[in-house]
Design a protein around this motif. Structure first.
Motif, PDB file in Angstrom:
ATOM      1  N   ILE A   1      34.956  38.879  23.403  1.00  0.00           N
ATOM      2  CA  ILE A   1      34.505  38.143  22.380  1.00  0.00           C
ATOM      3  C   ILE A   1      34.741  36.514  22.751  1.00  0.00           C
ATOM      4  CG2 ILE A   1      36.526  37.862  20.876  1.00  0.00           C
ATOM      5  CD1 ILE A   1      34.496  38.246  18.311  1.00  0.00           C
ATOM      6  N   LEU A   2      35.891  36.317  23.458  1.00  0.00           N
ATOM      7  CA  LEU A   2      36.380  35.073  23.837  1.00  0.00           C
ATOM      8  C   LEU A   2      35.337  34.736  24.707  1.00  0.00           C
ATOM      9  CD1 LEU A   2      39.917  35.435  23.790  1.00  0.00           C
ATOM     10  CD2 LEU A   2      38.929  33.757  22.286  1.00  0.00           C
ATOM     11  N   GLY A   3      34.867  35.290  25.937  1.00  0.00           N
ATOM     12  CA  GLY A   3      34.111  35.052  26.874  1.00  0.00           C
ATOM     13  C   GLY A   3      32.516  34.655  26.309  1.00  0.00           C
ATOM     14  N   LEU A   4      32.072  35.508  25.394  1.00  0.00           N
ATOM     15  CA  LEU A   4      30.975  35.128  24.572  1.00  0.00           C
ATOM     16  C   LEU A   4      30.786  34.084  23.933  1.00  0.00           C
ATOM     17  CD1 LEU A   4      29.860  38.833  23.415  1.00  0.00           C
ATOM     18  CD2 LEU A   4      28.932  37.544  25.541  1.00  0.00           C
ATOM     19  N   LEU A   5      31.856  33.594  23.084  1.00  0.00           N
ATOM     20  CA  LEU A   5      32.173  32.426  22.252  1.00  0.00           C
ATOM     21  C   LEU A   5      31.850  31.181  23.251  1.00  0.00           C
ATOM     22  CD1 LEU A   5      34.935  33.270  19.856  1.00  0.00           C
ATOM     23  CD2 LEU A   5      32.561  32.656  19.178  1.00  0.00           C
TER      24      LEU A   5
ATOM     25  N   ASN B   1      41.970  44.362  15.574  1.00  0.00           N
ATOM     26  CA  ASN B   1      40.884  44.667  16.654  1.00  0.00           C
ATOM     27  C   ASN B   1      39.731  44.916  15.645  1.00  0.00           C
ATOM     28  OD1 ASN B   1      43.309  44.741  18.291  1.00  0.00           O
ATOM     29  ND2 ASN B   1      41.819  45.712  19.830  1.00  0.00           N
ATOM     30  N   ALA B   2      39.748  45.698  14.583  1.00  0.00           N
ATOM     31  CA  ALA B   2      38.419  46.338  13.845  1.00  0.00           C
ATOM     32  C   ALA B   2      38.003  44.875  13.716  1.00  0.00           C
ATOM     33  CB  ALA B   2      39.041  47.256  12.916  1.00  0.00           C
ATOM     34  N   LEU B   3      38.427  43.860  12.885  1.00  0.00           N
ATOM     35  CA  LEU B   3      37.799  42.828  12.428  1.00  0.00           C
ATOM     36  C   LEU B   3      37.129  42.067  13.542  1.00  0.00           C
ATOM     37  CD1 LEU B   3      37.273  41.076  10.104  1.00  0.00           C
ATOM     38  CD2 LEU B   3      39.379  39.928  10.532  1.00  0.00           C
TER      39      LEU B   3
ATOM     40  N   ALA C   1      21.552  41.612  17.790  1.00  0.00           N
ATOM     41  CA  ALA C   1      23.007  42.183  17.155  1.00  0.00           C
ATOM     42  C   ALA C   1      22.713  43.533  16.716  1.00  0.00           C
ATOM     43  CB  ALA C   1      22.987  41.371  15.605  1.00  0.00           C
ATOM     44  N   LEU C   2      21.588  44.000  16.306  1.00  0.00           N
ATOM     45  CA  LEU C   2      21.540  45.549  16.132  1.00  0.00           C
ATOM     46  C   LEU C   2      21.907  46.371  17.111  1.00  0.00           C
ATOM     47  CD1 LEU C   2      20.593  47.677  13.954  1.00  0.00           C
ATOM     48  CD2 LEU C   2      18.213  47.257  14.813  1.00  0.00           C
ATOM     49  N   LEU C   3      21.565  46.002  18.424  1.00  0.00           N
ATOM     50  CA  LEU C   3      21.841  46.799  19.515  1.00  0.00           C
ATOM     51  C   LEU C   3      23.239  46.702  20.063  1.00  0.00           C
ATOM     52  CD1 LEU C   3      18.917  46.367  22.164  1.00  0.00           C
ATOM     53  CD2 LEU C   3      19.094  47.857  20.221  1.00  0.00           C
ATOM     54  N   ALA C   4      23.790  45.373  19.744  1.00  0.00           N
ATOM     55  CA  ALA C   4      25.420  45.405  20.126  1.00  0.00           C
ATOM     56  C   ALA C   4      25.945  46.171  18.736  1.00  0.00           C
ATOM     57  CB  ALA C   4      25.770  43.980  19.903  1.00  0.00           C
ATOM     58  N   GLY C   5      25.677  46.217  17.684  1.00  0.00           N
ATOM     59  CA  GLY C   5      26.257  46.995  16.823  1.00  0.00           C
ATOM     60  C   GLY C   5      26.025  48.339  16.953  1.00  0.00           C
ATOM     61  N   ALA C   6      25.358  48.896  17.596  1.00  0.00           N
ATOM     62  CA  ALA C   6      25.299  50.486  17.947  1.00  0.00           C
ATOM     63  C   ALA C   6      25.526  50.836  19.365  1.00  0.00           C
ATOM     64  CB  ALA C   6      23.486  50.545  17.942  1.00  0.00           C
ATOM     65  N   ASP C   7      26.660  49.811  19.768  1.00  0.00           N
ATOM     66  CA  ASP C   7      27.223  50.606  20.827  1.00  0.00           C
ATOM     67  C   ASP C   7      28.451  51.241  20.719  1.00  0.00           C
ATOM     68  OD1 ASP C   7      27.315  50.218  24.137  1.00  0.00           O
ATOM     69  OD2 ASP C   7      29.245  49.701  23.493  1.00  0.00           O
ATOM     70  N   GLY C   8      28.420  52.599  21.225  1.00  0.00           N
ATOM     71  CA  GLY C   8      29.582  53.208  21.054  1.00  0.00           C
ATOM     72  C   GLY C   8      31.088  52.694  21.721  1.00  0.00           C
ATOM     73  N   LEU C   9      30.925  52.243  22.861  1.00  0.00           N
ATOM     74  CA  LEU C   9      32.160  51.824  23.709  1.00  0.00           C
ATOM     75  C   LEU C   9      32.750  50.669  22.834  1.00  0.00           C
ATOM     76  CD1 LEU C   9      33.957  51.969  25.992  1.00  0.00           C
ATOM     77  CD2 LEU C   9      32.527  50.601  27.342  1.00  0.00           C
TER      78      LEU C   9
ATOM     79  N   PHE D   1      32.771  41.257  14.459  1.00  0.00           N
ATOM     80  CA  PHE D   1      31.886  39.785  14.705  1.00  0.00           C
ATOM     81  C   PHE D   1      31.377  39.778  15.901  1.00  0.00           C
ATOM     82  CE2 PHE D   1      35.045  38.223  11.470  1.00  0.00           C
ATOM     83  CZ  PHE D   1      34.442  37.496  10.783  1.00  0.00           C
ATOM     84  N   ILE D   2      31.561  40.736  16.982  1.00  0.00           N
ATOM     85  CA  ILE D   2      30.708  40.735  18.139  1.00  0.00           C
ATOM     86  C   ILE D   2      29.288  40.523  17.971  1.00  0.00           C
ATOM     87  CG2 ILE D   2      30.479  42.035  20.217  1.00  0.00           C
ATOM     88  CD1 ILE D   2      33.247  42.645  20.503  1.00  0.00           C
ATOM     89  N   PRO D   3      28.740  41.592  17.042  1.00  0.00           N
ATOM     90  CA  PRO D   3      27.182  41.583  17.048  1.00  0.00           C
ATOM     91  C   PRO D   3      26.813  40.152  16.640  1.00  0.00           C
ATOM     92  CG  PRO D   3      28.145  43.384  15.943  1.00  0.00           C
ATOM     93  CD  PRO D   3      29.122  42.656  16.539  1.00  0.00           C
ATOM     94  N   LEU D   4      27.452  39.495  15.774  1.00  0.00           N
ATOM     95  CA  LEU D   4      27.092  38.079  15.308  1.00  0.00           C
ATOM     96  C   LEU D   4      27.117  37.090  16.449  1.00  0.00           C
ATOM     97  CD1 LEU D   4      28.947  37.789  11.837  1.00  0.00           C
ATOM     98  CD2 LEU D   4      26.580  39.053  12.544  1.00  0.00           C
ATOM     99  N   VAL D   5      28.213  37.167  17.403  1.00  0.00           N
ATOM    100  CA  VAL D   5      28.191  36.115  18.456  1.00  0.00           C
ATOM    101  C   VAL D   5      27.121  36.694  19.352  1.00  0.00           C
ATOM    102  CG1 VAL D   5      29.776  35.431  20.366  1.00  0.00           C
ATOM    103  CG2 VAL D   5      30.562  36.126  18.049  1.00  0.00           C
TER     104      VAL D   5
END
Length: 534
Positions: A159-163, A106-108, A135-143, A112-116
């Protein structure tokens, strides 16, 4: 110097370096202390147990499709072959497992979500600065951080929906002869997202809305000549009206660069007349969304109905082999009736929340809460200390970054206002073919598709059901920030930098309740701004 918008034109080197830094930071913060709390946190009591059941061959019934449990089970199996955190072992999942074994994948994935998100942003307007900010904003989300650190299933759904969205945008940027494989991959990702939870279908719903709106606008323009099942037109207008006169486009959404969106629609007079329309619609616009209605009805049906359905169905096969009863259709009937019987309100779960409260993050969810007399005590402790007795609080709160959350909601609502104004003109025969309009259409309709279906859901729902929608509102905010940075006025650039700084500071401030770090009662209360957050 801050007034020079060229400062924000990123080279490929700095763009790649920035993305690598965001990925590494996201991974570091997700993996750091991953074994903390040697127990099952929140819905790990279901998903970790179900994943372990696959490994032990134990029959069970799950109220969701099986894909996320497959993935967690793979992580468990791999984790059992590596000496990861062997001091934090428990048998709560049904076998002796380390906490790392059912959390690390899950952590891994979450890293990758900010990159997608960056990939989607780049495909929308080919601007590296927009992709990096997104990407920066996605990486700064707490949820997303909290959901990535435990054996839960929402990060896989998102992540599958975003892909699926990313593959769609990439396919639209290719020639028609080269895009069919990527379109099929997009459809497979959408089907896989639905096999995590049924609300993964909201990503497909967003695509249906987008394609339907594109066809409607083109039908309004072409009338009886429009043939959606065989045609390959573009949902643009042949009008010569300049988009720059629109009331919103003249303010927050305009760029300081010499080449703005209003000029994207101007034909190249050096081209022969027969080629001008093609060049205007394809060559000068910076978004691949301009090619959306090149997908005829047959292509759309195959790639975004048949392939997702096949993918979804095939992914059930391993589960049905190991759990032959109930069968495929009976399992779906039981899942449906299970969710229909769940009530709503605090008597069902203290953290139930209505869909409209998600926009302002009115009711976050406490995934873990315990107190201790000191940081030296083991947590969790059994039995737990009485409420109000401990001097140290350990709280894992599934809540977004408040500043990011509220500004993103404001941004997407503003974009929807812009979109409604432009669509009103489009339905009456004119839809300005600009990057601004295409991005507003894409973000606005996808956000609505993630939110509106929950209106008809009667069961208890939670803030994490908004995660898919929050990606599109965050993309909207990132787009506005990027536009401000590229304006010539220093005041807009200062505003953009201020917003980014506030979001990052808020992320650091609330980080202890994302990671479950020890806090004093006063420090914990300082982060609970509203009673409904507790």
């Amino acid at each position: 110097m801050i007034g020079n918008h060229k400062l924000y034109q990123l080279s490929k080197y700095w763009f790649r370096l920035g993305l690598i830094a965001i990925f590494l930071a996201s991974a570091l913060i997700r993996f750091w202390g991953l074994g903390r709390f040697n127990t099952l946190v929140f819905d790990e009591v279901y998903y970790a147990k179900f994943a372990n059941n696959y490994l032990t061959g134990t029959d069970f019934f799950n109220a969701h499709p099986p894909l996320s449990q497959y993935i967690i089970a793979i992580g468990m199996w791999l984790g059992s072959h590596f000496p990861w955190d062997q001091q934090s072992l428990n048998g709560l999942a049904g076998s002796l497992r380390s906490t790392w074994s059912y959390r690390w994948l899950n952590a891994l994935t979450g890293s990758f979500i900010p990159l997608v998100v960056a990939g989607i942003a780049y495909q929308l307007n080919r601007r590296r600065s927009y992709a990096l900010i997104a990407a920066l904003l996605a990486g700064a989300d707490g949820l997303f951080l909290v959901e990535s650190r435990y054996a839960l299933n929402n990060v896989y759904l998102v992540i599958l929906g975003l892909l699926g969205n990313l593959c769609l945008l990439i396919a639209l940027s290719q020639s028609q002869s080269k895009r069919w494989i990527i379109l099929a991959l997009s459809g497979a990702c959408f089907g896989a997202s639905a096999c995590i939870k049924w609300n993964g279908l909201w990503f497909l719903f967003g695509l249906y809305l987008l394609w339907g709106m594109a066809l409607l606008l083109q039908w309004r323009r072409e009338g009886s000549k429009f043939k959606p099942w065989v045609g390959a037109g573009l949902f643009v207008s042949g009008s010569k009206r300049d988009d720059s006169r629109d009331w919103v486009g003249a303010g927050l959404f305009t760029s300081g660069s010499k080449r703005d969106d209003s000029r994207e629609t101007r034909p190249d007079k050096s081209c022969p007349p027969a080629k001008r329309r093609v060049n205007t619609q394809n060559s000068t616009l910076k978004t691949s969304l301009v090619n959306l209605t090149q997908l005829n009805g047959i292509q759309f049906l195959v790639n975004f109905a048949i392939i997702p359905a096949l993918t979804y169905s095939l992914l059930w096969i391993p589960h049905l082999i190991m759990n032959p009863q109930p069968g495929f259709w009976e399992a779906h009937y039981r899942i449906l009736t299970f969710h229909e019987k769940i009530g709503s309100g605090p008597e069902v779960h203290p953290y139930c929340s209505k869909w409209y409260t998600w926009l302002i993050m009115l009711r976050p969810v406490a995934y873990f809460y315990q107190t201790a007399q000191s940081t030296r005590e083991q947590v969790p402790a059994y039995p737990p200390l009485p409420k109000g007795y401990g001097q140290v609080i350990y709280d894992v709160h599934a809540m977004g970054n408040p500043i990011l959350w509220w500004l993103s909601t404001a941004a997407i609502l503003l974009l929807l206002l812009l979109l409604l104004q432009r669509l009103w003109s489009g339905i009456h025969g004119y839809f300005p073919p600009t990057t601004v309009n295409y991005i507003s259409l894409y973000l606005g309709l996808n956000w609505l598709a993630q939110l509106l279906p929950w209106i008809g859901v009667s069961r208890c729902t939670f803030l994490y059901h908004y995660m898919g929608a929050s990606v599109f509102s965050g993309l909207g905010l990132a787009w506005l920030i990027d536009r401000w940075l590229h304006r010539g006025q220093e005041s807009w650039q200062i505003a953009a930098i201020t917003v980014i700084s506030l979001i990052l500071l808020a992320f650091v401030f609330w980080l202890p309740i994302y990671l479950g770090l020890p806090l004093s009662p006063g420090g914990h209360q300082l982060r609970m701004w509203f009673r409904s957050w507790i």
